[in-house]
Design a protein around this motif. Sequence first.
Motif, PDB file in Angstrom:
ATOM      1  N   GLY A 146       0.736  -1.371  -0.148  1.00 20.51           N
ATOM      2  CA  GLY A 146       0.127  -0.004  -0.064  1.00 20.51           C
ATOM      3  C   GLY A 146       0.845   1.279   0.208  1.00 20.51           C
ATOM      4  N   ASP A 181       1.095   6.418   1.712  1.00 19.60           N
ATOM      5  CA  ASP A 181       0.884   5.181   2.190  1.00 19.60           C
ATOM      6  C   ASP A 181      -0.704   4.955   2.277  1.00 19.60           C
ATOM      7  N   VAL A 182      -1.213   4.198   1.644  1.00 15.43           N
ATOM      8  CA  VAL A 182      -2.785   3.826   1.531  1.00 15.43           C
ATOM      9  C   VAL A 182      -3.016   2.789   2.749  1.00 15.43           C
ATOM     10  N   MET A 183      -4.290   3.083   3.463  1.00 15.88           N
ATOM     11  CA  MET A 183      -4.914   2.449   4.290  1.00 15.88           C
ATOM     12  C   MET A 183      -4.557   0.702   4.092  1.00 15.88           C
ATOM     13  N   GLY A 184      -4.463  -0.038   4.795  1.00 17.37           N
ATOM     14  CA  GLY A 184      -4.598  -1.526   4.597  1.00 17.37           C
ATOM     15  C   GLY A 184      -3.461  -2.056   3.969  1.00 17.37           C
ATOM     16  N   HIS A 185      -3.614  -3.141   3.495  1.00 17.72           N
ATOM     17  CA  HIS A 185      -2.592  -4.184   2.718  1.00 17.72           C
ATOM     18  C   HIS A 185      -3.194  -4.934   1.541  1.00 17.72           C
ATOM     19  N   SER A 226      -6.501  -4.860  -2.605  1.00 17.24           N
ATOM     20  CA  SER A 226      -7.237  -3.301  -2.656  1.00 17.24           C
ATOM     21  C   SER A 226      -6.396  -2.239  -2.574  1.00 17.24           C
ATOM     22  N   SER A 227      -5.509  -2.254  -1.467  1.00 19.13           N
ATOM     23  CA  SER A 227      -4.629  -0.970  -1.103  1.00 19.13           C
ATOM     24  C   SER A 227      -3.570  -0.933  -2.496  1.00 19.13           C
ATOM     25  N   THR A 287      -2.936   2.448  -5.001  1.00 22.88           N
ATOM     26  CA  THR A 287      -1.579   3.013  -5.104  1.00 22.88           C
ATOM     27  C   THR A 287      -1.192   3.068  -6.468  1.00 22.88           C
ATOM     28  N   HIS A 314     -11.126   3.931   1.477  1.00 22.22           N
ATOM     29  CA  HIS A 314      -9.704   3.869   1.777  1.00 22.22           C
ATOM     30  C   HIS A 314      -9.349   5.279   1.898  1.00 22.22           C
ATOM     31  N   CYS A 352      -5.629   7.616   2.716  1.00 22.48           N
ATOM     32  CA  CYS A 352      -4.192   7.955   2.368  1.00 22.48           C
ATOM     33  C   CYS A 352      -3.472   8.838   2.701  1.00 22.48           C
TER      34      CYS A 352
END
Length: 281
Positions: A83, A102-106, A109-110, A114, A154, A156
């Motif tokens: 992410g 830095d996008v929330m989560g892993h 989807s993240s 990104t 999400h 970021c």
Amino acid sequence: DALINARKMTEDAYLEKELALLELERKQQDLLQANQINTKIMRETERDLQIAKKIQETALTKDITNDNIEILSYYRASKSLSGDIFGFYQVTPQKYAIILLDVMGHGISSALITMSLQSMFQKLISREAAPESVLQELDQYLHDLFQNNQDAWHYCTAIYLNIDISTQTIEYINAGHPPAILQEDNGAQHELGATNPPLGTFENILFKSRTLHYERGTRILLYTDGVSEAFELNTLNHLLNESISSPLAQTKEIIQSALENKETIYSNYNNDDQCFILVEL
């Protein structure tokens, strides 16, 4: 009569047993077939993830080293896909742009978010858009993306630097991101803290940049929370101070080794993507 009934009951029980065994065998065959299909799907998914990871890593910009600036990066995903995303570019002969998100989560989807954000900021930066415009466009994109689907929402964090080597100025915006550390040649350190909330959180936010002057020999460390959370408070500051007279590449190795040593001691600590960027002016 009792013997005849007992024999009939035995034959019925044997027949039921045979039928049960046949049903069990059928279910075992179905399960085996399902496992084979599942294994095939898992292998195909893993192959696709590895290809996607390779594409994601290939899309990252390469280190820059010249007489005016040196930019080095470290990137490690917690899972197959990350992410975290970054980019640094020489926009003009005098200007350089650096962005770290830095996008929330892993996971998938993240990573998809990104990659779409990266495509956007590459176009915006190449047009020499102002930092306010770049962050404004990215923020609006996230709002539009999840406008009708709050369950998939999400946000970021991001930090954007616009460096002008002719005027020796740094214009920056920090959208809820961990503060970058600016270290002067004499060792004095300053934080480039948050100027705005994270992207995708509140609509109609007016992004404002801050500008500061720098002297020759200034260093900057940008990082995601996967790096800072791996250490005790102020560890990154100490690592920078200890390597102030070392080449930038050696400073990178020191921080990287500290992260890897942490993982060796605490095998379960690395549950987040890790990325940092070092700049020497």
